[in-house]
Motif scaffolding. Sequence first.
Motif, PDB file in Angstrom:
ATOM      1  N   ASN A 134       0.817  -1.221   0.000  1.00 40.11           N
ATOM      2  CA  ASN A 134       0.000   0.000   0.000  1.00 40.11           C
ATOM      3  C   ASN A 134       0.850   1.270   0.000  1.00 40.11           C
ATOM      4  O   ASN A 134       0.415   2.315   0.469  1.00 40.11           O
ATOM      5  N   ASP A 135       2.088   1.175  -0.521  1.00 36.40           N
ATOM      6  CA  ASP A 135       3.018   2.311  -0.606  1.00 36.40           C
ATOM      7  C   ASP A 135       3.427   2.834   0.763  1.00 36.40           C
ATOM      8  O   ASP A 135       3.818   3.996   0.894  1.00 36.40           O
ATOM      9  N   ARG A 136       3.353   1.976   1.772  1.00 39.06           N
ATOM     10  CA  ARG A 136       3.815   2.362   3.107  1.00 39.06           C
ATOM     11  C   ARG A 136       5.200   1.764   3.356  1.00 39.06           C
ATOM     12  O   ARG A 136       5.509   0.667   2.900  1.00 39.06           O
ATOM     13  N   LYS A 141       8.180   1.150   6.547  1.00 39.23           N
ATOM     14  CA  LYS A 141       8.438   1.139   7.986  1.00 39.23           C
ATOM     15  C   LYS A 141       9.936   0.951   8.191  1.00 39.23           C
ATOM     16  O   LYS A 141      10.545   0.043   7.617  1.00 39.23           O
ATOM     17  N   HIS A 184       7.296   5.440  10.692  1.00 43.50           N
ATOM     18  CA  HIS A 184       6.253   5.201   9.711  1.00 43.50           C
ATOM     19  C   HIS A 184       6.362   6.208   8.571  1.00 43.50           C
ATOM     20  O   HIS A 184       6.647   7.386   8.789  1.00 43.50           O
ATOM     21  N   SER A 213       5.736   6.729   3.852  1.00 42.53           N
ATOM     22  CA  SER A 213       5.256   6.259   2.561  1.00 42.53           C
ATOM     23  C   SER A 213       6.401   6.321   1.564  1.00 42.53           C
ATOM     24  O   SER A 213       7.418   6.982   1.816  1.00 42.53           O
ATOM     25  N   TYR A 214       6.241   5.622   0.437  1.00 36.21           N
ATOM     26  CA  TYR A 214       7.308   5.632  -0.560  1.00 36.21           C
ATOM     27  C   TYR A 214       6.720   5.658  -1.968  1.00 36.21           C
ATOM     28  O   TYR A 214       5.574   5.259  -2.203  1.00 36.21           O
ATOM     29  N   LYS A 215       7.550   6.143  -2.893  1.00 34.34           N
ATOM     30  CA  LYS A 215       7.252   6.095  -4.320  1.00 34.34           C
ATOM     31  C   LYS A 215       8.503   5.609  -5.031  1.00 34.34           C
ATOM     32  O   LYS A 215       9.616   6.022  -4.684  1.00 34.34           O
ATOM     33  N   TYR A 250      12.582  12.775   5.080  1.00 39.17           N
ATOM     34  CA  TYR A 250      12.438  12.049   3.821  1.00 39.17           C
ATOM     35  C   TYR A 250      13.807  11.646   3.299  1.00 39.17           C
ATOM     36  O   TYR A 250      14.840  12.232   3.650  1.00 39.17           O
TER      37      TYR A 250
END
Length: 303
Positions: A225-227, A229, A238, A240-242, A262
Amino acid sequence: MTNITLKKVITFAKYLAIILLSIDMIVLAIPKLLQMQFRMPHYRAFVPLAELPKPELMMSFFGRSYAYNIFIGLTELAIGILIIFKRTRLIGLLISLGVCLNIFIINIEFDLMFEVVRHITMTLSLTLLLLIEYRKDLYRFFIELGGKLNGEVIKAKSGVWQKLRIGYVILFPITYFIFSFVVISMFDYNLIGSYEIKSTEIKNETIAFKKGRLGSTPMLFFEKNDRVKLSVNDSLHHGSYKIDGEHLLMNFWSTTNHPFEYIDAQIEDYTFITGTLNDSIPLQMGIERLPVEKDYLNGMYID
């Protein structure tokens, strides 16, 4: 309402229930054959057993055996096909009754009340409603005749309706299988998974991370889910990533021991991350995907 009209309404409702039950069973079966149903986030596999919520405990248990998923998936697929034809409908409904009762109890006991209300109650109800038509036959066969065979052979009918049913049981499962496979193909499962952080350099200085809240070593988890950890130094970060080709961008919104905001970097062969931390701090990180023996989830969908 005349008796003829009432009979037509009942017949329509009956065949509608048959189609709904068949579709539901096939839709449940295909994801199991592709290991899509009993999935959980990778990082949750490293949460202590006593801390796992009941739903995830159940999913991790059933998802660990692909052979079990194949068995249940093929059983549900068989139900979806058998109930379409009159000669095999009863055996399909009896199998469905056993499967639905089992799932009904599991969902209640593992706190999946949403599934109880949304799904299995309807499926179980449809099965019971369709079995009402056979109540006298079942009583006679199992009680009065003691399981002995005694009755007329039901002959298969030819015609458009028969051809439509055959077309349905062939085309719908194949179509849904292709759809599910396309869904799987949308994700980069070479990246998604659990990784051990082998080495880290920040500002060209080696940083020795200690284990985080999850796992026995510093860990990095990329989820479907593009998360993302990051588990280091007794903390869990916690974010998110792309990912676009080899360009990887990770944004973190929950940090404690480290000011991670980031990471903008390149990832090479899914093992080496090099770029910047918080826009200007040079960062290099070596990661290693855990083998299946340490995380069975890493073995799903990987060639």
